[in-house]
Design an enzyme around this catalytic site. Structure first.
Site, PDB file in Angstrom:
ATOM      1  N   PHE A  74       2.392   8.295  -0.915  1.00  0.00           N
ATOM      2  CA  PHE A  74       1.792   6.962  -0.719  1.00  0.00           C
ATOM      3  C   PHE A  74       0.360   6.979  -1.106  1.00  0.00           C
ATOM      4  CE2 PHE A  74       5.093   7.178   2.658  1.00  0.00           C
ATOM      5  CZ  PHE A  74       6.034   6.535   1.906  1.00  0.00           C
ATOM      6  N   TRP A  84       0.830  -1.204   0.000  1.00  0.00           N
ATOM      7  CA  TRP A  84       0.000   0.000   0.000  1.00  0.00           C
ATOM      8  C   TRP A  84       0.872   1.265   0.000  1.00  0.00           C
ATOM      9  CZ3 TRP A  84      -0.386   3.987   3.637  1.00  0.00           C
ATOM     10  CH2 TRP A  84      -1.456   4.866   3.451  1.00  0.00           C
ATOM     11  N   HIS A  85       2.003   1.183   0.733  1.00  0.00           N
ATOM     12  CA  HIS A  85       2.865   2.360   0.834  1.00  0.00           C
ATOM     13  C   HIS A  85       3.540   2.694  -0.485  1.00  0.00           C
ATOM     14  CE1 HIS A  85       2.446   2.105   5.210  1.00  0.00           C
ATOM     15  NE2 HIS A  85       2.791   3.362   5.193  1.00  0.00           N
ATOM     16  N   GLY A  86       3.801   1.712  -1.291  1.00  0.00           N
ATOM     17  CA  GLY A  86       4.464   2.029  -2.552  1.00  0.00           C
ATOM     18  C   GLY A  86       4.646   0.805  -3.412  1.00  0.00           C
ATOM     19  N   TYR A  93       4.482  11.553   3.308  1.00  0.00           N
ATOM     20  CA  TYR A  93       3.396  10.605   3.094  1.00  0.00           C
ATOM     21  C   TYR A  93       2.509  10.964   1.898  1.00  0.00           C
ATOM     22  CZ  TYR A  93       3.489   6.631   6.111  1.00  0.00           C
ATOM     23  OH  TYR A  93       3.797   5.400   6.641  1.00  0.00           O
TER      24      TYR A  93
END
Lengths: 463, 368
Positions: A463, A320-322, A460
């Site tokens: 993301f 999900w973050h990257g 953030y």
């Protein structure tokens, strides 16, 4: 638009704030429309072309929600809704990653890899809406008309980097007339929290960023000491940056009479990884628990499946973050950490705080290296340099010049993070509208404006 | 205090703060920060409104080679002179002295910026230990440093030799280059959107200091100013005023430090001799040291940095370019146009005029 810009602070915020209460005083519904339009303008300031995409996503999910609520073929509609959201996120965020990976695995350039610009905050508004659909399906939702649903998704304090909000907590606030009447207690508290967050972002996180970036740009040439500076520096930078954003968002929410959920609770004071995840990006942790971990079975089918669910959930958090192997690996490492932590708990033996804290902190720092590094290879280079310090190699350790400044900064921030409550806790516990708090807030504001020497993105946002 | 009063006070004070800053920035401080002809940053650091220099940087037709441009084809690159040094070797002040060498003397010059440590000795050892020096095969190496910084760069008992790989070094060079390019772009496009409050604060601080202490030679904590008894600059109204950075001024090294510098450089020279390379030390004399004989009223505690002379007296296996002496000779010449603007008035770097004088010395030394 960024919170830490003159455009936002001098122009956007005062106009939206004044309009919100002036219009809201006449009709709270029009106050709601005003904030939705302002939030879309806030989003469109980055790139107007993506406003229709955001609106399309909102329309799609609202329509799906209505269909699920109607009670006919609920399962089909929820599956279709989630598939639509995942497809949108997948296209914009993961297409290039998966095609590149396939090309790399096959050793060919069979697939053409398109250059797709990632719309700002897409991960946040998609997750918010998936949760909404699931809640509708579970009949665990507060009914919303289209305008309040739009406000739920778009409201500018949380739109691009969270906190991830929940409809049951937020919709009642959006449709309450009281929300659109000025409450000076909330405005005062919100302004205080906003300026404290701004201080953390520009005076602390941004002052660490230049040398952290420099170290991470040359992983193959780091001395052991520099590798530690890079890892610990990034650990602090990310916290000060992201928690500052969350506090500014919560502060802005309060200025508009909205209570956004807490997102951080002194995570580096955690004495275990389980404890860390209760304190770090709390709204994401809650989302994963409610909409991923528990639906996968949670801890209901024995120890092995619990471990599997934990690791899978963390891998998804990583992804999900990257779209990159570094993020997946970071998620996987935390999954393993959590599995080890849960296994340890079954022994009913707890370590004293003085041992548990450093183990937890070092584990988190090591994992952040994967999160920040440009590639897995670079991360491994940095980790191997860090390990080099155990040979007694402290080449380059001086207490003057730039290195001395870095040592002092890291020590000061470590003390701050270890022994001080977060800005939000401070405000909740000790704030009252008096001269001392006024002076503290003004000082935080002035120092922040002094440090506006460059405008930097919030970490953030990517993301 | 009620919450309403708290909010109003906060709003009012922040509003007044912004308006005051914007007025000050528009009327005064932006002129200091973004002056028309800013070569450097002394006037900016001191928040001094200076007139522009009548001298401007010039273009040389032939360019030197930057290491990062040819890092992957060193064996095929012909290099006569290798330069390693700080900002003076990296084009600060508007010109690369290496370009003047290439254009005027027809030799090939490669520059290796001291990345990431801004230390020529460390960079030399990285080049040597990684085998890159053998690939570059220069005839001459010029190690350059500002004299004030020679203690921390060259003066330790044993030079630190870091364990670098070629990949690591190249990565550091590329990272440094990207950073330098970004900084150059910021300077060129005058991008510093949030500098307003910082610039205003510096302006107020300097103004208060001048108001309370008008005979103090310090403008603020960073910049000092002395009157000269010669006309050294072409900036109208500033011809006889020497602006200088306070941080490095008034420095003299202990005897042991000078010995260490000499020993370390002799070790480098010994290695270079074996490879058939001539080593030249280019100690860049600081502005205040060059002009110290011309101070109208020098402070009683002033000490000139004599490291160049001290090194010359010791037994050394490398050539030394006496930059202080070369520049003073020109200052003492009768032609005013030659001695104005050897340094930029608002900067600590050499102008192209000083670079040309120094290059003549270097090339004379090489031909000997």
């Amino acid at each position: 638009m960024l919170f830490n810009t003159y455009e936002f602070i001098i122009v956007f915020l005062p106009i939206v704030f004044a309009g919100y209460y002036l219009i809201g005083r006449k009709s709270w519904q029009w106050g709601m429309y005003w904030i939705v339009v302002a939030s879309l303008a806030f989003y469109g300031y980055w790139d107007i072309r993506y406003v229709p995409l955001l609106m399309a996503s909102i329309l799609f999910n609202y329509f799906m929600g209505r269909k699920i609520e109607a009670g006919f073929n609920r399962k089909k509609w929820i599956v279709a809704g989630i598939c639509g959201d995942v497809a949108l996120l997948g296209y914009f965020k993961y297409t290039a990653f998966f095609l590149t990976t396939i090309n790399d695995v096959l050793g060919t350039e069979y697939f053409w890899v398109p250059e797709i610009i990632l719309p700002l905050g897409i991960s946040f508004f998609t997750f918010t809406q998936i949760a909404y659909l699931v809640d509708v399906y579970r009949d665990d939702v507060h009914s919303a008309n289209f305008a309040s649903y739009c406000e739920f998704v778009t409201i500018f304090p949380h739109l691009i980097a969270g906190p991830i909000i929940n409809n049951r907590e937020m919709i009642p606030q959006f449709i309450s007339e009281e929300t659109y009447k000025i409450n000076y207690d909330n405005v005062a508290k919100g302004m205080t929290l906003f300026f404290l967050g701004l201080f953390k972002k520009v005076a602390i996180a941004d002052s660490i960023a230049p040398w952290v970036n420099e170290y991470f740009s040359r992983p193959d040439s780091l001395l052991p000491l520099e590798a530690w500076f890079a890892a610990i520096g990034y650990t602090f930078q990310l916290y000060f940056d992201f928690s500052a954003y969350s506090e500014m968002a919560i502060g802005l929410g309060l200025m508009f009479n909205l209570r956004l959920p807490r997102n951080f609770d002194s995570p580096y004071q955690a004495t275990s990884i389980i404890d860390f995840w209760r304190r770090w990006h709390m709204t994401l942790g809650l989302w994963v628990k409610n909409y991923l971990y528990i639906p996968m079975g949670g801890n209901r089918h024995g120890f092995i499946s619990k471990m599997r669910n934990l690791i899978l959930s963390m891998l998804i958090i990583g992804l999900w973050h990257g779209a990159g192997w570094t993020y997946i690996l970071w998620g996987g490492i935390h999954g393993v950490y959590l599995a080890v932590n849960h296994s340890w708990r079954t022994l009913n033996f707890s370590l004293p705080r003085i041992i548990a804290w450093p183990i937890t902190f070092i584990a988190v720092v090591m994992a952040w290296v994967f999160f920040r590094a440009d590639s897995v290879g670079s991360a491994l280079e940095i980790i191997s340099s860090m390990v080099g310090i155990f040979d007694g190699s402290v080449v380059g350790l001086v207490f003057h010049g730039p290195t001395g400044v870095r040592v002092r900064m890291l020590v000061a921030f470590a003390v701050l993070l270890l022994f001080c409550p977060s800005a939000q806790r401070l405000v909740e516990k000790y704030y009252s509208p008096n001269k001392v708090w006024l002076a503290v807030t003004l000082l935080a504001g002035f120092v922040s404006f002094y440090f506006f020497s460059h405008i930097s993105d919030f970490l953030y946002f990517q993301f | 205090m009620t919450s309403k009063k708290y909010c109003l006070a906060l709003f009012l004070v922040i509003s007044v703060f912004f308006i005051a800053n914007m007025v000050l920035w528009q009327t005064v401080s932006s002129n200091s920060f973004y002056d028309e002809d800013g070569h450097g940053d002394l006037s900016r650091m001191g928040m001094i409104n200076m007139t522009s220099s009548l001298t401007h940087p010039i273009e040389y037709p032939q360019k030197h080679i930057e290491y990062s441009e040819v890092a992957d084809k060193l064996e095929q690159t012909h290099v006569d002179i290798l330069t390693i040094g700080d900002s003076f070797s990296n084009g600060s002040g508007g010109n690369y002295y290496q370009d003047y060498i290439c254009s005027e003397y027809g030799v090939s010059v490669m520059n290796v910026p001291c990345r990431p440590y801004n230390d020529a000795l460390k960079t030399f050892y990285i080049l040597k230990n990684t085998g890159l020096l053998e690939q570059i095969k220069p005839r001459v190496i010029i190690l350059e440093s500002l004299t004030a910084n020679m203690k921390e760069r060259f003066g330790m008992k044993e030079p630190e030799q870091y364990d670098y790989t070629v990949e690591g070094f190249n990565q550091a060079q590329m990272a440094g280059r990207i950073k330098a390019d970004v900084q150059a772009q910021i300077a060129e496009e005058k991008l510093a959107p949030g500098i307003m409050v910082k610039a205003n604060a510096e302006f107020i601080k300097s103004w208060l200091r001048r108001m309370t202490n008008d005979d103090d030679y310090r403008f603020n904590d960073a910049v000092g100013i002395w009157k000269l008894n010669i006309r050294a600059f072409s900036n109208p109204g500033w011809e006889d005023k020497l602006l200088f950075p306070l941080s490095n001024a008034n420095v003299r090294f202990e005897e042991q430090v000078v010995y260490n510098i000499n020993n370390n450089l002799n070790d480098v020279a010994g290695y270079c001799e074996k490879q058939g390379i001539k080593l030249i030390l280019l100690p860049v004399s600081d502005k205040y040291d060059v002009y110290s004989p011309y101070f109208a009223s020098p402070p009683s505690d002033w000490r000139e940095n004599t490291v160049i002379n001290d090194l010359k007296k010791l037994s050394h296996r490398y050539a030394i370019i006496d930059t202080t002496n070369s520049l003073r000779k020109v200052i003492e010449s009768s032609d005013r146009s030659e001695y104005t603007d050897l340094f930029w008035a608002d900067d600590m770097h050499y102008s192209w005029k000083a670079n040309q004088i120094i290059v003549k010395e270097i090339m004379q030394n090489i031909s000997n």
